[in-house]
Design an enzyme around this catalytic site. Structure first.
Site, PDB file in Angstrom:
ATOM      1  N   ASP A  80      65.244  31.725  71.416  1.00  0.00           N
ATOM      2  CA  ASP A  80      66.208  32.367  72.320  1.00  0.00           C
ATOM      3  C   ASP A  80      66.825  31.346  73.279  1.00  0.00           C
ATOM      4  OD1 ASP A  80      67.668  34.443  73.345  1.00  0.00           O
ATOM      5  OD2 ASP A  80      66.057  35.242  74.600  1.00  0.00           O
ATOM      6  N   HIS A 140      74.106  27.745  68.766  1.00  0.00           N
ATOM      7  CA  HIS A 140      73.490  28.093  67.479  1.00  0.00           C
ATOM      8  C   HIS A 140      73.441  26.863  66.559  1.00  0.00           C
ATOM      9  CE1 HIS A 140      73.554  32.141  68.888  1.00  0.00           C
ATOM     10  NE2 HIS A 140      74.835  32.381  68.644  1.00  0.00           N
ATOM     11  N   LEU A 151      53.437  24.189  53.730  1.00  0.00           N
ATOM     12  CA  LEU A 151      53.781  25.079  54.848  1.00  0.00           C
ATOM     13  C   LEU A 151      54.609  26.233  54.299  1.00  0.00           C
ATOM     14  CD1 LEU A 151      54.126  25.359  58.114  1.00  0.00           C
ATOM     15  CD2 LEU A 151      56.395  24.423  57.692  1.00  0.00           C
TER      16      LEU A 151
HETATM   17  C1  IPE Z   1      65.830  38.108  70.301  1.00  0.00           C
HETATM   18  O1  IPE Z   1      66.795  37.483  71.091  1.00  0.00           O
HETATM   19  C2  IPE Z   1      66.192  37.981  68.870  1.00  0.00           C
HETATM   20  C3  IPE Z   1      66.168  36.618  68.341  1.00  0.00           C
HETATM   21  C4  IPE Z   1      65.767  35.544  68.962  1.00  0.00           C
HETATM   22  C5  IPE Z   1      66.623  36.517  66.990  1.00  0.00           C
HETATM   23  P1  IPE Z   1      67.927  38.333  71.816  1.00  0.00           P
HETATM   24  O2  IPE Z   1      68.668  37.362  72.660  1.00  0.00           O
HETATM   25  O3  IPE Z   1      68.721  39.100  70.832  1.00  0.00           O
HETATM   26  O4  IPE Z   1      67.060  39.334  72.687  1.00  0.00           O
HETATM   27  P2  IPE Z   1      67.434  40.190  73.965  1.00  0.00           P
HETATM   28  O5  IPE Z   1      68.678  40.951  73.647  1.00  0.00           O
HETATM   29  O6  IPE Z   1      67.669  39.241  75.100  1.00  0.00           O
HETATM   30  O7  IPE Z   1      66.253  41.050  74.193  1.00  0.00           O
HETATM   31  C1  IPE Z   2      69.179  33.160  70.236  1.00  0.00           C
HETATM   32  O1  IPE Z   2      70.030  32.758  71.252  1.00  0.00           O
HETATM   33  C2  IPE Z   2      69.884  33.312  68.908  1.00  0.00           C
HETATM   34  C3  IPE Z   2      69.973  34.683  68.422  1.00  0.00           C
HETATM   35  C4  IPE Z   2      69.495  35.733  69.016  1.00  0.00           C
HETATM   36  C5  IPE Z   2      70.674  34.888  67.169  1.00  0.00           C
HETATM   37  P1  IPE Z   2      70.987  33.780  71.974  1.00  0.00           P
HETATM   38  O2  IPE Z   2      72.267  33.851  71.205  1.00  0.00           O
HETATM   39  O3  IPE Z   2      70.319  35.072  72.214  1.00  0.00           O
HETATM   40  O4  IPE Z   2      71.250  33.020  73.349  1.00  0.00           O
HETATM   41  P2  IPE Z   2      71.243  33.657  74.802  1.00  0.00           P
HETATM   42  O5  IPE Z   2      69.956  34.401  74.953  1.00  0.00           O
HETATM   43  O6  IPE Z   2      72.431  34.566  74.879  1.00  0.00           O
HETATM   44  O7  IPE Z   2      71.351  32.481  75.716  1.00  0.00           O
HETATM   45 MG    MG Z   3      69.159  35.798  73.716  1.00  0.00          MG
END
Ligand code: IPE
Ligand code: IPE
Ligand code: MG
Length: 242
Positions: free
Chosen positions: A18, A35, A129
């Site tokens: 995240d 990403h 792995l």
């Molecule tokens: C959780 O992250 C899902 C992934 C890392 C794939 P999100 O960014 O979507 O989660 P919330 O919305 O902050 O809970």
């Molecule tokens: C995690 O990073 C990637 C996915 C959930 C696909 P985010 O896209 O949620 O990044 P933040 O949390 O908005 O910074």
């Molecule tokens: Mg996020």
């Protein structure tokens, strides 16, 4: 390293990746840059997992709820998955990594599903792995699809009904999308959020949880090894008194 010290190495480490969007925003860039950079962290963590002797590394890459993001971001993420799989697979295969995708694959585009199928087939016999990517996944979806599979089994094989009604929690595991994958010993979430966001709700029942402030694109080998080190010092009691 002695087998004694090895015993504190987690068999299965799971990462909730995240913070990509915030990482990009801090640099005045579009979310998608985060990403892209996050793929580098994936590569680093796969290498670190092999170095540490971890046998299963799983990654929460895209949740069922992430389908509700703006279409342009979803399209960019899906394109990135196809590209990353195509680019990385040869090297993963050479290094003995078995690649598995788990999630609601009916929602994925045919091109992505084809890429996943060929990567899974190519690496199926590898043993160093197992890299599990949770894609279009949610814990509630998994438990619900398992319950539906069990109901379908009961209807198709009435002779198994007594056995199913006597089943214990281990018996239910085989209906889950993660059947055959051990439960995660350690779940790490990056970016300072302290929630599971619908991840591995059943399988994470006794996982050690670690929440770190590092944003996913900055989570590299050093951070991975620190997480393993953190795990090695935990005392897992499973409800007993030690
Ligand atoms: C959780 O992250 C899902 C992934 C890392 C794939 P999100 O960014 O979507 O989660 P919330 O919305 O902050 O809970
Ligand atoms: C995690 O990073 C990637 C996915 C959930 C696909 P985010 O896209 O949620 O990044 P933040 O949390 O908005 O910074
Ligand atoms: Mg996020």
């Amino acid at each position: 390293m002695t087998s004694e010290t090895k015993s504190n190495i987690p068999v299965h480490v799971s990462l909730i990746m995240d913070g990509n969007g915030r990482w990009a925003k801090e640099r005045g860039k579009e979310r998608v840059f985060g990403h892209f950079e996050g793929v580098e962290s994936v590569r680093a963590c796969v290498e670190a997992a092999v170095e540490a002797g971890v046998r299963y590394l799983s990654l929460y890459a895209f949740s069922e709820e992430n389908w509700n993001r703006p279409e342009a971001e979803v399209v960019a993420l899906m394109g990135l998955m196809v590209k990353a799989m195509a680019n990385e697979m040869e090297s993963l295969n050479k290094n003995g990594v078995r690649f598995v995708v788990i999630g609601n694959r009916e929602r994925l585009a045919p091109e992505l599903n084809e890429t996943i199928d060929s990567c899974m087939a190519m690496t199926a016999d590898n043993q160093v792995l197992t890299l599990v990517v949770f894609l279009s996944y949610s814990g509630k979806w998994d438990i619900l699809q398992a319950a539906k599979k069990m109901a379908a089994h009961m209807l198709a094989c009435p002779e198994d009904v007594d056995e199913i009604l006597d089943m214990d929690v281990n018996g239910f595991d085989k209906y889950l999308a993660t059947a055959g994958i051990p439960d995660p010993d350690l779940i790490v979430r990056t970016s300072g959020e302290c929630r599971l966001s619908n991840y591995l709700l059943w399988q994470g029942a006794y996982s050690e949880l670690l929440f770190v402030d590092t944003l996913w694109p900055d989570f590299r080998k050093k951070e991975f090894h620190s997480a393993v080190e953190y795990y090695s010092k935990r005392d897992r009691r499973y409800g007993k008194v030690k």
